[in-house]
Design a protein around this motif. Structure first.
Motif, PDB file in Angstrom:
ATOM      1  N   ARG A 204      15.138  16.842  51.181  1.00  0.00           N
ATOM      2  CA  ARG A 204      16.675  17.096  51.771  1.00  0.00           C
ATOM      3  C   ARG A 204      17.114  18.099  52.592  1.00  0.00           C
ATOM      4  NH1 ARG A 204      17.518  18.189  45.509  1.00  0.00           N
ATOM      5  NH2 ARG A 204      19.259  19.001  46.046  1.00  0.00           N
ATOM      6  N   GLY A 205      17.860  18.528  52.622  1.00  0.00           N
ATOM      7  CA  GLY A 205      17.826  19.281  53.151  1.00  0.00           C
ATOM      8  C   GLY A 205      17.421  20.280  53.349  1.00  0.00           C
ATOM      9  N   THR A 206      17.507  21.532  54.145  1.00  0.00           N
ATOM     10  CA  THR A 206      17.120  23.196  54.296  1.00  0.00           C
ATOM     11  C   THR A 206      18.640  23.603  53.709  1.00  0.00           C
ATOM     12  OG1 THR A 206      14.718  23.606  55.328  1.00  0.00           O
ATOM     13  CG2 THR A 206      16.298  24.944  54.652  1.00  0.00           C
ATOM     14  N   LEU A 207      19.831  23.187  54.754  1.00  0.00           N
ATOM     15  CA  LEU A 207      21.071  24.040  54.544  1.00  0.00           C
ATOM     16  C   LEU A 207      22.069  23.284  54.645  1.00  0.00           C
ATOM     17  CD1 LEU A 207      20.929  27.363  56.240  1.00  0.00           C
ATOM     18  CD2 LEU A 207      20.597  26.931  53.793  1.00  0.00           C
ATOM     19  N   GLY A 208      21.277  21.902  55.699  1.00  0.00           N
ATOM     20  CA  GLY A 208      22.778  20.821  55.581  1.00  0.00           C
ATOM     21  C   GLY A 208      21.689  19.186  54.823  1.00  0.00           C
ATOM     22  N   ASP A 209      21.680  18.147  55.615  1.00  0.00           N
ATOM     23  CA  ASP A 209      21.210  16.781  54.778  1.00  0.00           C
ATOM     24  C   ASP A 209      20.528  15.878  55.173  1.00  0.00           C
ATOM     25  OD1 ASP A 209      23.553  17.563  52.827  1.00  0.00           O
ATOM     26  OD2 ASP A 209      25.729  16.646  54.053  1.00  0.00           O
ATOM     27  N   THR A 210      19.504  15.108  54.910  1.00  0.00           N
ATOM     28  CA  THR A 210      18.804  14.626  55.562  1.00  0.00           C
ATOM     29  C   THR A 210      19.625  13.138  54.930  1.00  0.00           C
ATOM     30  OG1 THR A 210      16.907  15.731  54.909  1.00  0.00           O
ATOM     31  CG2 THR A 210      16.629  13.305  54.870  1.00  0.00           C
ATOM     32  N   ASP A 227      16.311  17.864  56.464  1.00  0.00           N
ATOM     33  CA  ASP A 227      16.871  17.256  57.887  1.00  0.00           C
ATOM     34  C   ASP A 227      17.195  16.626  58.623  1.00  0.00           C
ATOM     35  OD1 ASP A 227      18.566  19.909  57.429  1.00  0.00           O
ATOM     36  OD2 ASP A 227      16.613  20.468  57.056  1.00  0.00           O
ATOM     37  N   CYS A 228      16.965  15.700  59.004  1.00  0.00           N
ATOM     38  CA  CYS A 228      16.280  14.083  59.002  1.00  0.00           C
ATOM     39  C   CYS A 228      17.841  13.505  59.576  1.00  0.00           C
ATOM     40  CB  CYS A 228      15.219  13.282  59.191  1.00  0.00           C
ATOM     41  SG  CYS A 228      13.476  14.403  59.615  1.00  0.00           S
ATOM     42  N   PHE A 242       8.011  11.266  59.994  1.00  0.00           N
ATOM     43  CA  PHE A 242       9.012  11.630  61.008  1.00  0.00           C
ATOM     44  C   PHE A 242       9.236  14.135  60.306  1.00  0.00           C
ATOM     45  CE2 PHE A 242      10.178   7.263  60.123  1.00  0.00           C
ATOM     46  CZ  PHE A 242       9.996   7.319  60.964  1.00  0.00           C
ATOM     47  N   ALA A 243       8.855  14.456  61.027  1.00  0.00           N
ATOM     48  CA  ALA A 243       8.945  15.347  60.482  1.00  0.00           C
ATOM     49  C   ALA A 243      10.797  16.266  61.124  1.00  0.00           C
ATOM     50  CB  ALA A 243       8.459  16.883  61.828  1.00  0.00           C
ATOM     51  N   GLY A 244      10.757  17.231  60.572  1.00  0.00           N
ATOM     52  CA  GLY A 244      12.248  18.090  60.207  1.00  0.00           C
ATOM     53  C   GLY A 244      12.962  17.891  61.062  1.00  0.00           C
ATOM     54  N   HIS A 245      14.299  17.910  61.870  1.00  0.00           N
ATOM     55  CA  HIS A 245      15.338  17.514  62.008  1.00  0.00           C
ATOM     56  C   HIS A 245      14.980  16.542  63.049  1.00  0.00           C
ATOM     57  CE1 HIS A 245      17.082  21.603  60.595  1.00  0.00           C
ATOM     58  NE2 HIS A 245      16.076  21.821  60.653  1.00  0.00           N
ATOM     59  N   VAL A 258       3.678   5.724  62.609  1.00  0.00           N
ATOM     60  CA  VAL A 258       4.306   6.581  63.869  1.00  0.00           C
ATOM     61  C   VAL A 258       4.326   7.933  62.705  1.00  0.00           C
ATOM     62  CG1 VAL A 258       6.511   6.703  64.820  1.00  0.00           C
ATOM     63  CG2 VAL A 258       5.297   4.286  65.348  1.00  0.00           C
ATOM     64  N   GLY A 259       4.354   8.912  64.256  1.00  0.00           N
ATOM     65  CA  GLY A 259       4.046  10.067  63.582  1.00  0.00           C
ATOM     66  C   GLY A 259       5.606  10.729  64.422  1.00  0.00           C
ATOM     67  N   THR A 260       6.604  11.350  64.517  1.00  0.00           N
ATOM     68  CA  THR A 260       7.202  12.383  64.761  1.00  0.00           C
ATOM     69  C   THR A 260       7.057  13.714  65.033  1.00  0.00           C
ATOM     70  OG1 THR A 260       9.195  12.731  63.537  1.00  0.00           O
ATOM     71  CG2 THR A 260       8.754  10.491  65.059  1.00  0.00           C
ATOM     72  N   SER A 261       7.159  14.444  66.574  1.00  0.00           N
ATOM     73  CA  SER A 261       7.595  16.210  65.754  1.00  0.00           C
ATOM     74  C   SER A 261       8.834  16.658  65.536  1.00  0.00           C
ATOM     75  CB  SER A 261       6.712  17.103  67.205  1.00  0.00           C
ATOM     76  OG  SER A 261       7.811  16.291  68.014  1.00  0.00           O
ATOM     77  N   GLY A 262       9.111  17.582  64.883  1.00  0.00           N
ATOM     78  CA  GLY A 262      10.423  17.559  65.115  1.00  0.00           C
ATOM     79  C   GLY A 262      11.440  18.324  66.046  1.00  0.00           C
ATOM     80  N   HIS A 263      12.759  17.892  65.562  1.00  0.00           N
ATOM     81  CA  HIS A 263      13.424  18.777  66.296  1.00  0.00           C
ATOM     82  C   HIS A 263      13.816  17.927  67.286  1.00  0.00           C
ATOM     83  CE1 HIS A 263      14.903  21.746  64.033  1.00  0.00           C
ATOM     84  NE2 HIS A 263      13.691  22.219  64.018  1.00  0.00           N
ATOM     85  N   ILE A 264      14.022  16.366  67.398  1.00  0.00           N
ATOM     86  CA  ILE A 264      13.423  15.394  68.617  1.00  0.00           C
ATOM     87  C   ILE A 264      14.918  14.361  68.282  1.00  0.00           C
ATOM     88  CG2 ILE A 264      11.516  15.919  69.923  1.00  0.00           C
ATOM     89  CD1 ILE A 264      10.602  13.422  68.442  1.00  0.00           C
ATOM     90  N   THR A 265      15.914  13.552  68.772  1.00  0.00           N
ATOM     91  CA  THR A 265      16.242  12.955  68.773  1.00  0.00           C
ATOM     92  C   THR A 265      15.348  11.247  70.065  1.00  0.00           C
ATOM     93  OG1 THR A 265      18.097  14.206  68.687  1.00  0.00           O
ATOM     94  CG2 THR A 265      18.886  11.976  69.634  1.00  0.00           C
TER      95      THR A 265
END
Length: 325
Positions: A204-210, A227-228, A242-245, A258-265
């Motif tokens: 689940r999202g921390t404050l927002g939504d996944t 938050d993904c 998929f890391a957060g965000h 595949v793996g991703t770091s967080g906070h990317i688009t």
């Protein structure tokens, strides 16, 4: 419902503005929705302060620039005080004080305050917790757990042994050096016509939504962090993480492992080839491969040059090639 004065008391903050302001939701600082409470977690949040649409904003003196009608100033975020606030909010939001099994099937658990559509089918071992909303024509297979507040659209299929709506993997470092988990109050939202395979975990999202967008297909053994945002009609093949965000645009294909770091688009209509590690944002139509992932054509060219140099090195018994003078 929480007032600014109650929030300030819980967080040991100082109010600037209207102490009687009432909120009924907590949102991320950069949420496009108006109202609610937002909290500055780190320096990276400072760029969102001036554009915040929150009614109440919590953070250091920098938040005085915000248009929010009420600011609550704190020197630093204390994890214990923050979690006290978030847990109270979560209990009220999902009515966790009032739980019980409402299912008519002895093999299925359905919590209270849920909304279940027509023609839904739940296999033995399914557990649906408080405040879950499920649309029409939804099939959930054996031993899957859907945690509180999750929203599932129409025509969704979820296979066996999934855990959806888990705690987010978000921690704060305490003064003693120990990490303390930040209570996650967001949701998982699964849109219409999504298919989810077996043995997946979706936080689940921390404050927002996944969010998993309409028509997307998720294979087996995949971790989707807090938050993904997975776009519409994406195809995600097994054993990805998929890391957060992490944000995927529409029609993105992600191959296995595949793996991703967080906070990317990752832009729409992109392809990420198997076993790639994506550490930075990429534009629409990207074709990515390797670790760190880069344009696949460039990666193959680099690999060809490296193979050629290796071959020449071996042919000369480990000595570099030199022309006779």
């Amino acid at each position: 419902m929480l007032s600014a004065s109650e929030i300030a008391r819980l967080l040991a903050g100082k109010i600037k503005g209207d102490a009687s302001t009432i909120i009924d939701t907590i949102r991320p600082l950069n949420s496009p929705e108006k109202g609610g409470l937002a909290i500055v977690f780190s320096r990276t949040d400072f760029s969102f302060i001036c554009d915040s649409k929150a009614d109440i904003l919590v953070g250091p003196e920098a938040i005085l620039k915000s248009p929010a009608q009420t600011k609550i100033l704190i020197d630093h975020l204390d994890a214990n005080k923050l979690n006290q606030l978030l847990r109270y909010y979560k209990v009220q939001k999902y009515r966790l004080f009032d739980q019980g099994n409402t299912s008519q099937s002895p093999d299925v658990y359905i919590g209270k305050h849920c909304q279940i559509g027509e023609n839904c089918y739940f296999m033995p071992g399914v557990k649906i917790m408080n405040g879950v909303s499920i649309g029409n024509n939804v099939a959930i297979h054996a031993n899957t757990v859907i945690k509180e507040g999750t929203i599932i659209g129409d025509n969704v299929t979820i296979d066996s042994n999934n855990s959806i709506g888990n705690y987010s993997f978000e921690y704060m470092a305490g003064e003693d050096g120990n990490y303390q988990r930040v209570e996650s109050i967001g949701r998982v939202i699964i849109h219409n016509n999504v298919e989810i395979g077996s043995n997946n975990t979706i936080d689940r999202g921390t404050l927002g939504d996944t969010i998993i967008g309409e028509g997307s297909k998720v294979d087996n053994q995949i971790q989707i962090g807090h938050d993904c945002k997975i776009g519409r009609h994406c195809l995600i093949i097994s054993q990805c993480g998929f890391a957060g965000h992490t944000i995927l645009g529409d029609h993105v294909i992600v191959h296995g492992q595949v793996g991703t770091s967080g906070h990317i688009t990752i832009g729409s209509h992109s392809v990420i080839k198997a076993k790639s590690g994506v550490s930075h944002s990429c534009p629409e139509g990207s074709d990515l491969f390797g670790y760190p992932a880069k344009d696949a054509k460039h990666y193959y060219k680099n690999l060809a040059v490296l193979n050629k140099l290796t071959k020449e090195f071996d042919q000369n018994r480990g000595f570099p090639i030199s022309k006779p003078k």
